[in-house]
Design a protein around this motif. Structure first.
Motif, short mmCIF file in Angstrom:
data_model
loop_
_atom_site.label_atom_id
_atom_site.label_comp_id
_atom_site.label_asym_id
_atom_site.label_seq_id
_atom_site.Cartn_x
_atom_site.Cartn_y
_atom_site.Cartn_z
N CYS A 1 44.55 35.23 26.30
CA CYS A 1 45.74 34.97 27.10
C CYS A 1 45.96 36.09 28.11
CB CYS A 1 46.95 34.84 26.17
SG CYS A 1 48.55 34.77 27.02
N LEU A 2 45.85 37.34 27.66
CA LEU A 2 46.04 38.47 28.57
C LEU A 2 44.98 38.51 29.66
CD1 LEU A 2 46.98 41.30 26.04
CD2 LEU A 2 48.49 40.20 27.70
N LYS A 3 43.75 38.11 29.34
CA LYS A 3 42.67 38.13 30.34
C LYS A 3 43.01 37.26 31.55
CE LYS A 3 38.92 38.30 32.65
NZ LYS A 3 39.57 37.58 33.76
N HIS A 4 43.79 36.22 31.37
CA HIS A 4 44.15 35.33 32.49
C HIS A 4 44.95 36.06 33.58
CE1 HIS A 4 42.95 32.26 29.60
NE2 HIS A 4 43.03 31.35 30.55
N SER A 5 45.41 37.27 33.28
CA SER A 5 46.20 38.03 34.25
C SER A 5 45.37 39.06 35.02
CB SER A 5 47.35 38.76 33.53
OG SER A 5 46.85 39.81 32.71
N ILE A 6 44.06 39.11 34.75
CA ILE A 6 43.20 40.16 35.33
C ILE A 6 42.16 39.54 36.26
CG2 ILE A 6 41.44 41.89 34.77
CD1 ILE A 6 44.18 42.81 34.09
N PRO A 7 42.05 40.00 37.52
CA PRO A 7 40.97 39.53 38.39
C PRO A 7 39.61 40.01 37.89
CG PRO A 7 42.70 40.67 39.64
CD PRO A 7 42.93 40.96 38.19
N GLY A 8 38.60 39.19 38.10
CA GLY A 8 37.25 39.58 37.70
C GLY A 8 36.90 39.05 36.32
N ASP A 9 35.60 39.17 35.97
CA ASP A 9 35.12 38.67 34.69
C ASP A 9 35.53 39.52 33.51
OD1 ASP A 9 33.51 36.90 36.35
OD2 ASP A 9 32.12 36.74 34.64
N PHE A 10 35.65 40.83 33.72
CA PHE A 10 35.76 41.76 32.61
C PHE A 10 37.19 41.95 32.11
CE2 PHE A 10 31.76 44.26 34.16
CZ PHE A 10 30.94 43.25 33.68
N ASN A 11 37.32 42.00 30.78
CA ASN A 11 38.61 42.30 30.15
C ASN A 11 38.93 43.79 30.30
OD1 ASN A 11 40.89 41.83 28.27
ND2 ASN A 11 39.70 43.18 26.95
N ARG A 12 40.20 44.10 30.45
CA ARG A 12 40.61 45.50 30.61
C ARG A 12 41.82 45.84 29.73
NH1 ARG A 12 38.25 47.58 35.51
NH2 ARG A 12 36.94 45.98 36.46
N PHE A 13 41.90 45.18 28.57
CA PHE A 13 42.99 45.43 27.64
C PHE A 13 42.49 46.09 26.37
CE2 PHE A 13 44.87 42.08 30.24
CZ PHE A 13 46.13 42.62 30.48
N SER A 14 43.32 46.91 25.76
CA SER A 14 42.99 47.59 24.51
C SER A 14 43.48 46.78 23.32
CB SER A 14 43.65 48.98 24.49
OG SER A 14 45.07 48.83 24.40
N VAL A 15 43.04 47.17 22.14
CA VAL A 15 43.51 46.54 20.91
C VAL A 15 45.03 46.66 20.80
CG1 VAL A 15 43.50 46.74 18.38
CG2 VAL A 15 41.35 46.82 19.65
N ASP A 16 45.57 47.83 21.11
CA ASP A 16 47.01 48.02 20.98
C ASP A 16 47.79 47.10 21.92
OD1 ASP A 16 46.71 49.92 19.02
OD2 ASP A 16 46.93 51.64 20.37
#
Length: 344
Positions: A313-328
């Motif tokens: 769900c959070l990835k849908h807010s980020i441009p590009g292929d790569f995820n940029r969120f941490s576990v926390d």
């Protein structure tokens, strides 16, 4: 401590118009990198889980070198990457908005991975120290030789006692070399422990009829219980299958959840109403990476499923292929921190 996860597939140069522009609306592209299995490796590394990526890239190629450097920046082990003849694959993506769908154009014929064949990768070295192997249905769609190499990879991983996961990822624009997807994928799935899919993947990649209404405003989860049961019924080696449930109201507004079935328990996740989508490419890969992480690091399959859906769900807010969120940050969303308020 999570096990080392090795992912195998093709990383490509990704070219996208700025923002939500159409192709060459202005004469420029934003250049990044992406590819299903590379995306999963980045997700895992971002969750502080050891991840290595295996692919075949052209030698003496500065674009390929830049791709390797980008993976290293995210903490992915790139030491197992092989160099071989061919070119760097490219894909173009135009982000959709509202009623205009996103569009992807592939330019990956004769890429190094498409030309690769069994024997080109030393799997003893590639899988050294690993406990988990991940692949998708994209690699075997590239060419007959890539399909044989993909089959070799899962066989080798199983012989070494690794847990094997496969995101079926059916891509109709890639299966062009003469073999139906189901002929190839059904053989591969015989070596898989954890399958990941949506309803189209099950139908097109495995040839199993999906009796679900994907155009309904609200998906019937009981229909997915039946679909998951069909898959496990035909593949006794599978320990579980996770199916993502996307309600596509428009390109900018999706409902998002998932279910997981292990033959005994049918689990469903929290539902997220995602509006103002920035980029959904890589969302499924973030789900796969989150699930692999969760199954290893969290207390059970329900927690793993919830973590994977929240991460995606959070990835849908980020441009590009790569995820940029941490576990926390994922756990914060799980605790109800999805208001979007400024954090000061």
């Amino acid at each position: 401590m999570t096990k080392m996860v090795v992912t195998f597939g093709e990383i490509m140069l990704r070219l996208a118009p700025p923002g939500f522009e159409r192709f060459l609306q202005t004469p420029q592209f934003v250049a990044t990198f992406g590819g299903g299995e590379a995306n999963v490796a980045v997700v895992l590394a971002g969750f502080d889980s050891p991840a290595a990526y295996v692919t075949v890239l052209p030698p003496n190629n500065p674009i390929a070198d830049a791709a390797v450097g980008e993976l290293r920046r995210f903490g992915v082990d790139t030491s197992r990457i092989v160099r071989g003849k061919g070119r760097m694959g490219v894909y173009y993506v135009e982000n959709g908005a509202n009623q205009r769908p996103s569009k992807v154009v592939y330019d990956r014929d004769d890429s190094a991975i498409a030309l690769a064949k069994p024997g080109d990768i030393d799997w003893d070295r590639a899988l050294e120290g690993a406990g988990w192997f991940h692949i998708t249905g994209i690699t075997p769609a590239l060419s007959a030789s890539a399909a044989e190499l993909a089959l070799e990879s899962v066989r080798q991983a199983k012989e070494k006692g690794l847990t094997v996961s496969c995101d079926l990822n059916y891509r109709k624009n890639l299966w062009k070399y003469g073999k139906p997807a189901a002929d190839v994928m059904r053989e591969m799935v015989k070596f898989v422990d954890v399958a990941i899919a949506n309803e189209e993947d099950v139908q097109m990649a495995l040839g199993i009829q999906a009796d679900v209404d994907v155009h309904s405003a609200k998906l019937d989860r009981e229909q997915y219980r039946g679909l998951a049961g069909k898959v496990l019924g035909q593949f006794s080696n599978l320990k579980m299958i996770a199916i993502t449930l996307r309600e596509s109201h428009s390109a900018s507004h999706n409902g998002w959840s998932a279910c997981l079935f292990d033959g005994k328990q049918f689990l469903t996740s929290r539902h997220y109403d995602i509006t103002h989508i920035v980029d959904r490419v890589g969302g499924g890969d973030c789900f796969a990476g989150g699930l692999i992480y969760g199954l290893q690091a969290l207390t059970g399959p329900q927690e793993a499923l919830e973590f994977a859906v929240a991460a995606s769900c959070l990835k849908h807010s980020i441009p590009g292929d790569f995820n940029r969120f941490s576990v926390d940050e994922v756990k914060s969303l799980l605790k109800g921190g999805g208001s979007g308020r400024v954090q000061r």
